[in-house]
Design a protein around this motif. Sequence first.
Motif: not given
Length: 264
Positions: A85-102
Amino acid sequence: MSNYPTNINHCKNCGFQIDHYSFCPDCGAKKITKRITFKNLTQEFSDRFLNLDNSFIRTFIHLFTEPNIVIDGFINGLRKRYVNVFSYFAISLTIASLYSFILSKYKDVIFSNVFTDVNQIKASKVASDFSFEYQSLISFLTIPILALISRLVFINYKKYNLTEHFVIYLYAYSHITMVISFITLPLLLTAKNLYLILWIQFPVSIIYIAYVLKSLYEINLKKILIKTLLFFIIMSVLFVIFSIIVAIIMMKTGVMKGEANSSI
């Protein structure tokens, strides 16, 4: 130079002796005997993220089709079949950060397509900059709040405690964040009705979380609709309070005042 760095006798992760093992019998870590090369680094990436049989793809799909199996399984000790669950949360933060950056690179275009008033554009940029800068913190604070509200809504059910609700929302929030990021980014960059897209995100999130809770608690449609309405009412009240606090902080720190002065 040899591709084999040294003889590996002990697990690098836990120290267990692994002379005759390919995987550590104690912690399950793979025995690494070769130096890192571009080829095996590419293979590692492929195995973890591009292989259709890997646990991430399985977790992503099953959180749509059978979220109760994924989440309840983790709560009750299932650890190997799905992403932690914590790894999945970390992956989602990475994707959301990339989303925000773009998104931040195109925010001027997006806001200029939506707003005509200069003050509206500046206020929207201030709000977006705040959310981009503190996105991870907002996520960390949002999940325990959602878990607390959910536990209050399901106070008459003893199946899951507050901590287990926290696990539920770590999975559900992470999953819907990834899905929304994948779907809305191309829409935000091309559509002119920004508010329509942003307002679509909210009900989609509510519906998915309701679906997850219905699946976990095994309750009928009528009961989950009542619970969702109660959840929505509590969350709306908290959102209004939070918005007022943020506005006060922005005024105290001079952010809003600075924007107002710059428009004179």
